[in-house]
Design a protein around this motif. Structure first.
Motif, PDB file in Angstrom:
ATOM      1  N   ALA A  52      -7.145   5.981   6.911  1.00  0.00           N
ATOM      2  CA  ALA A  52      -5.626   5.834   6.543  1.00  0.00           C
ATOM      3  C   ALA A  52      -5.439   6.768   4.969  1.00  0.00           C
ATOM      4  CB  ALA A  52      -5.382   4.393   6.141  1.00  0.00           C
ATOM      5  N   ARG A  62      -6.545  11.269   1.549  1.00  0.00           N
ATOM      6  CA  ARG A  62      -7.471  10.140   2.156  1.00  0.00           C
ATOM      7  C   ARG A  62      -8.441   9.892   0.992  1.00  0.00           C
ATOM      8  NH1 ARG A  62      -5.184  11.762   5.650  1.00  0.00           N
ATOM      9  NH2 ARG A  62      -4.756  11.132   7.861  1.00  0.00           N
ATOM     10  N   ILE A  71      -6.981   3.156  10.788  1.00  0.00           N
ATOM     11  CA  ILE A  71      -5.739   2.403  11.386  1.00  0.00           C
ATOM     12  C   ILE A  71      -5.413   3.258  12.649  1.00  0.00           C
ATOM     13  CG2 ILE A  71      -4.847   1.992   9.109  1.00  0.00           C
ATOM     14  CD1 ILE A  71      -2.937   4.397   9.502  1.00  0.00           C
ATOM     15  N   HIS A 109       0.782  -0.764  12.533  1.00  0.00           N
ATOM     16  CA  HIS A 109      -0.402  -0.473  12.919  1.00  0.00           C
ATOM     17  C   HIS A 109      -1.496  -1.286  12.755  1.00  0.00           C
ATOM     18  CE1 HIS A 109      -2.155  -0.243   8.898  1.00  0.00           C
ATOM     19  NE2 HIS A 109      -1.594   0.693   8.297  1.00  0.00           N
ATOM     20  N   ALA A 111      -5.598  -2.396  11.831  1.00  0.00           N
ATOM     21  CA  ALA A 111      -6.328  -1.691  10.894  1.00  0.00           C
ATOM     22  C   ALA A 111      -7.870  -2.523  11.199  1.00  0.00           C
ATOM     23  CB  ALA A 111      -5.775  -2.122   9.466  1.00  0.00           C
TER      24      ALA A 111
END
Ligand code: OGA
Ligand code: MN
Length: 213
Positions: A52, A62, A71, A109, A111
């Motif tokens: 992510a 990142r 994710i 999302h 994770a």
């Protein structure tokens, strides 16, 4: 407690304290939670989740010193996701009725945090952007123990360095909080930690996914 009272309590927690934690197993049912968990484990095993990013703009950075989760965005297409999105939509409407937040849509999302992963203290949205307004995290882990780490640490809305809550990422547990006001941190996980995050937003037009935090 009937459903209206249940939503009253959530709305009250959000407005009085900025966050609330509750168990959603009786609402969603254990089978749905299990199906979501299976989807996520399958994605993780296929290595289909991506690192992510942090920050906004066309190229989120990142930064592994800030967050290490992976994710995958939900499309709301599979049967368990359809059911889950039905619940999120109901929650959106119920919160709007009680808190006049004008939430227009949500995005979600999956994770995973593998052993050693964390997400340093942050807020999910910067004031005035009218983007992410309410954050929700649903946890999908069996038998999570305090020694497994990975708790969600919540900081006081009034004094941002004071910890005022700790939520264990246990199956069916939800943390719901105001995205701009509540600093929070995912402590280092000592075993794989599965969750699903959802943001209720005030804007209408979805940004390209690469531009979303
Ligand atoms: C996030 C986040 C908290 C959690 O994804 O922004 O803060 O407990 N997640 O997983
Ligand atoms: Mn967050």
């Amino acid at each position: 407690m009937n459903k209206a009272q249940w939503f009253d309590e959530l709305a009250w927690g959000l407005s009085e304290r900025g966050w609330v934690s509750f168990d959603v197993t009786t609402w969603l049912g254990p089978e749905l939670l299990r199906s979501l968990q299976s989807e996520l484990i399958a994605l993780d095993q296929r290595d289909a989740l991506k690192s992510a990013g942090v920050g906004r703009g066309s190229a989120p950075v990142r930064d592994r010193s800030v967050r290490r989760d992976k994710i995958a965005w939900l499309q709301g297409a599979s049967p368990p996701q359809v059911a889950l999105f039905g619940f999120f939509e109901r929650l959106r409407l119920e919160l709007n009725q009680r808190l006049f937040l004008g939430l227009k849509r949500f995005e979600a999302h999956y994770a995973t945090y593998h052993c050693g992963d964390f997400y340093k203290a942050h807020v999910d949205s910067f004031q005035g952007r009218a983007s992410r307004i309410v954050s929700l995290v649903l946890y999908l882990n069996d038998d999570w123990q305090p020694l497994d780490g990975g708790a969600l640490q919540i900081f006081n809305r009034e004094s941002e360095n004071e910890v005022c809550g700790l939520v264990l990422p246990e199956m069916g547990r939800v943390a719901l909080f105001m995205s701009e006001e509540i600093r929070h941190e995912v402590l280092e996980a000592h075993r794989t930690r599965y969750s699903l995050a959802c943001w209720f937003r005030q804007d209408v037009i979805p940004l390209p996914l690469s531009a979303v935090i």
